[in-house]
Scaffold this active site. Sequence first.
Site, PDB file in Angstrom:
ATOM      1  N   SER A 132       0.834  -1.221   0.000  1.00 48.05           N
ATOM      2  CA  SER A 132       0.000   0.000   0.000  1.00 48.05           C
ATOM      3  C   SER A 132       0.863   1.264   0.000  1.00 48.05           C
ATOM      4  CB  SER A 132      -0.871   0.045   1.260  1.00 48.05           C
ATOM      5  OG  SER A 132      -1.938  -0.832   1.154  1.00 48.05           O
TER       6      SER A 132
ATOM      7  N   ARG B  61       1.642   4.519  -2.962  1.00 52.59           N
ATOM      8  CA  ARG B  61       1.402   5.940  -2.639  1.00 52.59           C
ATOM      9  C   ARG B  61       2.675   6.771  -2.814  1.00 52.59           C
ATOM     10  NH1 ARG B  61      -2.369   2.655  -0.602  1.00 52.59           N
ATOM     11  NH2 ARG B  61      -4.359   3.548   0.065  1.00 52.59           N
TER      12      ARG B  61
ATOM     13  N   SER C  69     -13.543   2.134   2.242  1.00 52.04           N
ATOM     14  CA  SER C  69     -12.459   1.766   1.329  1.00 52.04           C
ATOM     15  C   SER C  69     -11.392   2.848   1.299  1.00 52.04           C
ATOM     16  CB  SER C  69     -13.021   1.561  -0.078  1.00 52.04           C
ATOM     17  OG  SER C  69     -11.972   1.614  -1.021  1.00 52.04           O
TER      18      SER C  69
ATOM     19  N   GLN D 166      -9.060   2.855  -0.767  1.00 53.35           N
ATOM     20  CA  GLN D 166      -8.788   3.155  -2.180  1.00 53.35           C
ATOM     21  C   GLN D 166      -9.701   4.275  -2.673  1.00 53.35           C
ATOM     22  OE1 GLN D 166      -8.998  -0.596  -4.243  1.00 53.35           O
ATOM     23  NE2 GLN D 166      -7.095  -1.329  -3.337  1.00 53.35           N
TER      24      GLN D 166
ATOM     25  N   ASP E 238      -7.334  -7.399   4.464  1.00 50.72           N
ATOM     26  CA  ASP E 238      -6.384  -8.235   3.727  1.00 50.72           C
ATOM     27  C   ASP E 238      -5.862  -9.406   4.565  1.00 50.72           C
ATOM     28  OD1 ASP E 238      -6.678  -6.643   1.536  1.00 50.72           O
ATOM     29  OD2 ASP E 238      -4.904  -5.425   1.926  1.00 50.72           O
TER      30      ASP E 238
ATOM     31  N   ARG F  70     -13.378 -13.957  -2.309  1.00 49.84           N
ATOM     32  CA  ARG F  70     -12.593 -14.627  -1.259  1.00 49.84           C
ATOM     33  C   ARG F  70     -13.447 -15.459  -0.315  1.00 49.84           C
ATOM     34  NH1 ARG F  70      -7.805 -10.023  -0.339  1.00 49.84           N
ATOM     35  NH2 ARG F  70      -6.604 -10.775  -2.128  1.00 49.84           N
TER      36      ARG F  70
ATOM     37  N   ARG G  86      -3.388 -13.933  -2.124  1.00 51.72           N
ATOM     38  CA  ARG G  86      -3.580 -14.156  -0.678  1.00 51.72           C
ATOM     39  C   ARG G  86      -4.207 -15.522  -0.396  1.00 51.72           C
ATOM     40  NH1 ARG G  86      -1.648  -9.388   1.209  1.00 51.72           N
ATOM     41  NH2 ARG G  86      -2.410  -7.534   0.131  1.00 51.72           N
TER      42      ARG G  86
END
Length: 434
Positions: free
Chosen positions: A23, A27, A170, A172, A318, A349, A393
């Site tokens: 992450s 950025r 979120s 994002q 996550d 998932r 994952r």
Amino acid sequence: MATKSVDPARSISGVIELPGDKSISHRYAILAALARGRSEISHYSAAADCQSTLDCLERLSVGVERTDRNGNAEVVITGAGVDGLRAARRSLDAGNSGTTMRLLTGVLAGQHFNSILTGDSSLRRRPMRRVIEPLERMGARIQARHANFAPLEIRGSALQPIQYTLQVPSAQVKSAVLLAGLFAEGETSVQEPVRTRDHTEVALREFGADVRRAGTIVSVSGRPRLEARQVRIPGDLSSAVFFLGAALILPGSSLLLHNVGLNPTRSAVLDVLSGWGAPVGIAALRGESGEMIGDVSIRHADLSGGALSGELIAQLIDELPMLAALGPYTAQGVEVRDSAELRVKESDRIAVLADNLRRMGAEVEERFDGLRIEGRARGRLQGAEIDPRGDHRMAMAFAIAALGAQGRSIIRDSDCVAISYPGFFEILEGTIVR
Ligand code: S3P
């Protein structure tokens, strides 16, 4: 397609250096591209996702040099300021990376040129309406397949600041709006009813933007002058969690993980594991470029398991695959609720966890927004053929679950771990005692 066989292990032990946080890598790369001058980013993630961000930035005429100094990946990015990006000649490919696509949509919406942003078949199935909707309110013009899916055709536009309340918890989406806010005159604010990871806010401040938080509202001033920086990226806690999981499954294990990112909006997984009885130790806690970092130790312990729900979910999103895959190894089992977001990640998932846990003989109840995995299955889990459906994952969580099962497991499509952790299997192998 590569496959990997995973045999049961007795214990794991050792000292692990983790890859740079995924992450934070995205950025820093994006903000360095918008800063004036030469930024040096050390311990940049080798994850395919973070390379996708660099590839897109290069196509937008940003200078990107990748070097490897004694295994420490350093990326040097030369930006030309907030107005320094140039139209890409071809479409931009975000690969498998939702973060690349959603954050860059925010950046590209406010340019003087048009862009096309696409991704692999998994990313083209993931919802983008959640970023398009607030960006359109700012004046962005974005065409998407069925108004929701990539490829996205982004027509650069003059943007106005907004006050936006997140409809989905979120980071994002929050980040896409804040990044678009850099191109709007005035103050753009995002209210988040549920706290999500704050790496964008931390990084914006680090590169010189004016960012403020008041309660649940975070605001950024438009048209800042961003300065090039030298930054170092902490190890990725979301990757560390697979090793913590292995140590907790295998009696006699003991591990030390160096330089792990411990940002409080990311570290809820450590509180959950401690609450379940895991002896998690933290040492050498310090700050680096506004982020917390420290060494994490773990020893094997029997876990109680328990329920995960509510506001906690956004801060664990996550790590839920690993926590769910620990379910059969706990006393009470693990119940995951309020987690419908898991269905729109790199794979569905919830479905993929339920399917593969059942293949190993676990008892699982699948629900729309979560699952319940029965505990006390230690010794009864069987090695199985695992299909992670291309989701990194899932592949890693099941490789770990397989270490405590009876008999060999086969992880199909095991190369997909490179999306976040190239070298995962080699590092794991180096810690295993058989
Ligand atoms: C991320 C935010 C989370 C997370 C993803 C990375 C980020 O997604 O699942 O792996 O870097 O901002 P959402 O913001 O969609 O929850």
